[in-house]
Write a protein that holds these residues in place. Structure first.
Motif, mmCIF file in Angstrom:
data_model
loop_
_atom_site.group_PDB
_atom_site.id
_atom_site.type_symbol
_atom_site.label_atom_id
_atom_site.label_comp_id
_atom_site.label_asym_id
_atom_site.label_seq_id
_atom_site.Cartn_x
_atom_site.Cartn_y
_atom_site.Cartn_z
ATOM 1 N N TYR A 381 -6.088 11.133 -8.634
ATOM 2 C CA TYR A 381 -5.675 9.645 -8.698
ATOM 3 C C TYR A 381 -6.735 8.903 -8.217
ATOM 4 C CZ TYR A 381 -0.426 11.110 -9.203
ATOM 5 O OH TYR A 381 0.560 11.617 -9.824
ATOM 6 N N SER A 382 -6.925 7.605 -8.945
ATOM 7 C CA SER A 382 -8.075 7.161 -8.702
ATOM 8 C C SER A 382 -7.750 5.408 -8.895
ATOM 9 C CB SER A 382 -9.087 7.342 -9.689
ATOM 10 O OG SER A 382 -8.926 7.345 -10.936
ATOM 11 N N ARG A 383 -8.422 4.796 -8.000
ATOM 12 C CA ARG A 383 -8.286 3.317 -7.931
ATOM 13 C C ARG A 383 -9.323 2.459 -7.395
ATOM 14 N NH1 ARG A 383 -3.739 -0.764 -5.786
ATOM 15 N NH2 ARG A 383 -4.007 -2.347 -6.913
ATOM 16 N N VAL A 384 -9.670 1.390 -7.943
ATOM 17 C CA VAL A 384 -10.805 0.739 -7.510
ATOM 18 C C VAL A 384 -10.466 -0.464 -6.727
ATOM 19 C CG1 VAL A 384 -12.845 -0.747 -7.823
ATOM 20 C CG2 VAL A 384 -12.257 1.219 -9.313
ATOM 21 N N ASN A 385 -10.906 -0.551 -5.344
ATOM 22 C CA ASN A 385 -10.568 -1.808 -4.566
ATOM 23 C C ASN A 385 -11.339 -2.962 -4.914
ATOM 24 O OD1 ASN A 385 -12.898 -1.635 -3.006
ATOM 25 N ND2 ASN A 385 -11.987 -1.176 -1.280
ATOM 26 N N GLU A 386 -10.915 -4.108 -3.984
ATOM 27 C CA GLU A 386 -11.695 -5.352 -4.149
ATOM 28 C C GLU A 386 -12.885 -5.497 -3.880
ATOM 29 O OE1 GLU A 386 -10.145 -5.403 0.050
ATOM 30 O OE2 GLU A 386 -9.196 -4.848 -2.163
ATOM 31 N N MET A 387 -13.647 -4.450 -3.313
ATOM 32 C CA MET A 387 -14.803 -4.458 -2.807
ATOM 33 C C MET A 387 -15.586 -3.599 -4.032
ATOM 34 S SD MET A 387 -15.043 -6.181 -0.159
ATOM 35 C CE MET A 387 -16.838 -5.989 0.314
ATOM 36 N N GLY A 388 -14.898 -3.239 -4.979
ATOM 37 C CA GLY A 388 -15.742 -2.262 -6.076
ATOM 38 C C GLY A 388 -15.832 -0.719 -5.735
ATOM 39 N N TYR A 389 -15.483 -0.326 -4.571
ATOM 40 C CA TYR A 389 -15.417 1.074 -4.417
ATOM 41 C C TYR A 389 -14.213 1.942 -5.027
ATOM 42 C CZ TYR A 389 -18.952 -0.172 -0.617
ATOM 43 O OH TYR A 389 -19.819 -0.575 0.023
ATOM 44 N N SER A 390 -14.489 2.781 -5.594
ATOM 45 C CA SER A 390 -13.479 3.742 -6.403
ATOM 46 C C SER A 390 -12.961 4.858 -5.076
ATOM 47 C CB SER A 390 -14.243 4.641 -7.395
ATOM 48 O OG SER A 390 -14.800 3.731 -8.474
ATOM 49 N N PHE A 391 -11.706 4.774 -5.086
ATOM 50 C CA PHE A 391 -11.020 5.829 -4.308
ATOM 51 C C PHE A 391 -10.272 6.881 -5.117
ATOM 52 C CE2 PHE A 391 -10.925 2.309 -1.289
ATOM 53 C CZ PHE A 391 -10.456 2.584 -0.246
ATOM 54 N N PHE A 392 -10.678 8.200 -4.566
ATOM 55 C CA PHE A 392 -10.342 9.300 -5.384
ATOM 56 C C PHE A 392 -9.461 10.229 -4.498
ATOM 57 C CE2 PHE A 392 -13.925 8.309 -7.532
ATOM 58 C CZ PHE A 392 -13.610 8.239 -9.101
ATOM 59 N N VAL A 393 -8.215 10.729 -4.826
ATOM 60 C CA VAL A 393 -7.304 11.389 -3.955
ATOM 61 C C VAL A 393 -6.921 12.580 -4.979
ATOM 62 C CG1 VAL A 393 -5.117 11.479 -3.260
ATOM 63 C CG2 VAL A 393 -6.271 9.244 -3.198
ATOM 64 N N ASP A 394 -7.439 13.724 -4.298
ATOM 65 C CA ASP A 394 -6.866 14.833 -5.035
ATOM 66 C C ASP A 394 -5.684 15.613 -4.686
ATOM 67 O OD1 ASP A 394 -9.520 14.600 -6.145
ATOM 68 O OD2 ASP A 394 -10.353 16.427 -4.834
ATOM 69 N N LEU A 395 -4.821 15.766 -5.452
ATOM 70 C CA LEU A 395 -3.436 16.112 -5.251
ATOM 71 C C LEU A 395 -3.231 17.706 -5.981
ATOM 72 C CD1 LEU A 395 -0.336 14.020 -5.032
ATOM 73 C CD2 LEU A 395 -0.371 16.139 -6.434
ATOM 74 N N VAL A 396 -2.879 18.589 -4.936
ATOM 75 C CA VAL A 396 -2.614 20.023 -5.575
ATOM 76 C C VAL A 396 -1.116 19.897 -6.081
ATOM 77 C CG1 VAL A 396 -2.221 22.246 -4.859
ATOM 78 C CG2 VAL A 396 -3.987 21.131 -3.698
ATOM 79 N N LEU A 397 -1.041 20.580 -7.379
ATOM 80 C CA LEU A 397 0.195 20.666 -8.016
ATOM 81 C C LEU A 397 1.111 21.902 -7.508
ATOM 82 C CD1 LEU A 397 -0.638 20.011 -11.816
ATOM 83 C CD2 LEU A 397 0.224 18.416 -9.892
ATOM 84 N N ASP A 398 2.198 21.765 -7.282
ATOM 85 C CA ASP A 398 3.197 22.860 -6.784
ATOM 86 C C ASP A 398 3.867 23.422 -8.170
ATOM 87 O OD1 ASP A 398 4.908 24.595 -5.990
ATOM 88 O OD2 ASP A 398 6.199 23.281 -4.816
ATOM 89 N N GLU A 399 3.292 24.503 -8.763
ATOM 90 C CA GLU A 399 3.572 25.040 -10.052
ATOM 91 C C GLU A 399 4.855 26.032 -9.819
ATOM 92 O OE1 GLU A 399 0.207 25.953 -12.808
ATOM 93 O OE2 GLU A 399 -0.708 26.027 -10.816
ATOM 94 N N THR A 400 5.374 26.047 -8.771
ATOM 95 C CA THR A 400 6.655 26.892 -8.584
ATOM 96 C C THR A 400 7.808 26.115 -9.016
ATOM 97 O OG1 THR A 400 6.908 26.340 -6.114
ATOM 98 C CG2 THR A 400 5.379 28.193 -6.785
ATOM 99 N N LYS A 401 7.704 24.542 -8.645
ATOM 100 C CA LYS A 401 8.880 23.872 -9.126
ATOM 101 C C LYS A 401 9.124 23.651 -10.728
ATOM 102 C CE LYS A 401 8.503 21.274 -5.037
ATOM 103 N NZ LYS A 401 8.535 19.819 -4.425
#
Length: 401
Positions: A381-401
């Motif tokens: 997941y990613s998004r840019v804040n008002e200062m122009g920095y890119s936030f990246f969030v790595d999310l592990v998928l639960d493939e058992t569901k």
């Protein structure tokens, strides 16, 4: 004395034709000619590749020609394509023996009144005696004559990956072992995805062979197969024009696959919306301190237990924050070793940039990829804040569901 390359009176050489099913056409559209020998007792066995270990039959042998001729007669009054196996050395010898730009195999096919564009030359996985450049020249002449080209067992040998770029075949065949490994070991999913992307980039179709179960059928279609082949669809027989029995097996299974896939997609969309809603509750504050950016990583890890990593880059993809990694339900570590490393080479980075230009107010989500370190599927997941920095969030998928 009978030559090792000539059929004997005691043996009859029979082409067995294995059906190839088109996902697009929802029907059998081709057959692969597989040579068999019938001995005096009437039993069928594989035609050995080298009938005499001391003889290397580079050119098309008498047996090869006999099998091809019989196969052509069987399919000539249909609209089906015929796949004919040919080693790299045989391709090159065809090139060397062409007369007035007409290949020996072209003469055989035309003699039986079959259009050349109905013949697919399937180049086997053998390494061959010549280089890839020479093989590519032979393949180019086959294409000019009108033949289709398939490359067999792509992914099983590195040499085939080299050939893939040089030959640019019409059809890429994925071998059974790679297919089975993709089901048993999640790491092989990324290889199949890679081959899928290559096929799209060079305009090739993917043919999965050796399909023996419904699970393998689903895996093949999920991996981008447009053509299917294997015992699950039909065994090699002398010739059987009854395609309906194959369709009766495959078409309902494909309908089940699509129903399951739609449910899976709907579930993924619901999950992505849930995570986006959680992320939207955060304020993406940043503080510049010397050569790095400080954020509040704890707020991310509290949101959802599947969030595994958080970091920030500048607009060029250079990491400007520490690399925050989850260690437990509530704990994480601050890794400084990736600071100032550039991540713009990652597939998702410029997709993120493109998505930001489209919608800077929302969190964007990448396609899943296989993370070798975590040994799990990850989405970003990613998004840019008002200062122009890119936030990246790595999310592990639960493939058992």
């Amino acid at each position: 004395m009978v030559s090792a390359l000539e059929p004997t009176k005691q043996k009859q050489y029979v082409p067995l034709l294995q059906p190839i099913f088109s996902v697009e056409e929802q029907n059998v559209v081709a057959y692969e000619s597989l040579g068999r020998v019938r001995d005096g007792s009437g039993q069928l066995a594989m035609v050995p590749e080298f009938l005499d270990p001391n003889v290397t039959p580079l050119r098309m042998s008498v047996i090869d020609r006999e099998l091809l001729s019989i196969s052509l007669e069987k399919i000539k009054n249909t609209n089906d394509q015929l796949f004919v196996n040919m080693s790299p050395d045989q391709v090159i010898l065809e090139y060397e023996e062409c007369k007035g730009n007409v290949l020996p195999i072209t003469e055989i096919v035309k003699h039986h009144g079959v259009s050349l564009d109905r013949i697919v030359i399937e180049i086997t996985e053998k390494s061959g005696s010549f280089g890839t450049d020479v093989l590519a020249a032979g393949v180019e002449l086959l294409k000019e004559q009108g033949f289709g080209i398939a490359l067999d067992d792509v992914g099983s040998e590195s040499s085939n990956l080299e050939r893939l770029g040089a030959i640019k075949p019409d059809i890429i065949k994925i071998d059974l072992n790679l297919l089975k490994k993709s089901i048993e070991k999640r790491e092989y999913q990324s290889i199949l995805e890679y081959l899928k992307q290559i096929s799209l980039s060079i305009g090739s179709q993917l043919l999965f062979e050796g399909i023996e179960s419904e699970e393998e059928l689903f895996q093949a279609v999920n991996s981008g197969a447009s053509l299917l082949q294997g015992y699950y669809l039909g065994r090699p027989v002398e010739f059987n024009e009854d395609k309906q029995s194959i369709c009766d097996v495959v078409v309902p299974r494909l309908q089940i696959y699509h129903e399951n896939k739609r449910k899976e997609v709907a579930k993924e969309i619901e999950f992505e919306k849930l995570i986006k809603t959680k992320l939207m509750s955060l304020q993406l504050k940043t503080i510049k301190l010397d050569n790095r950016v400080i954020i509040d990583p704890q707020s991310f890890f509290k949101l959802d237990p599947m969030i595994q990593r958080v970091y920030v880059t500048d607009w060029q993809g250079t990491q400007v924050s520490p690399y925050y990694e989850r260690t437990s339900d509530s704990g994480f570590i601050e890794n400084m070793s990736f600071l100032q490393k550039n991540w713009s080479y990652m597939p998702f980075f410029y997709k993120h940039v493109k998505q930001v230009f489209r919608d800077s107010e929302s969190w964007q989500v990448s396609d899943p990829y296989w993370d070798k370190t975590l040994k799990k599927k990850v989405i970003v997941y990613s998004r840019v804040n008002e200062m122009g920095y890119s936030f990246f969030v790595d999310l592990v998928l639960d493939e058992t569901k």
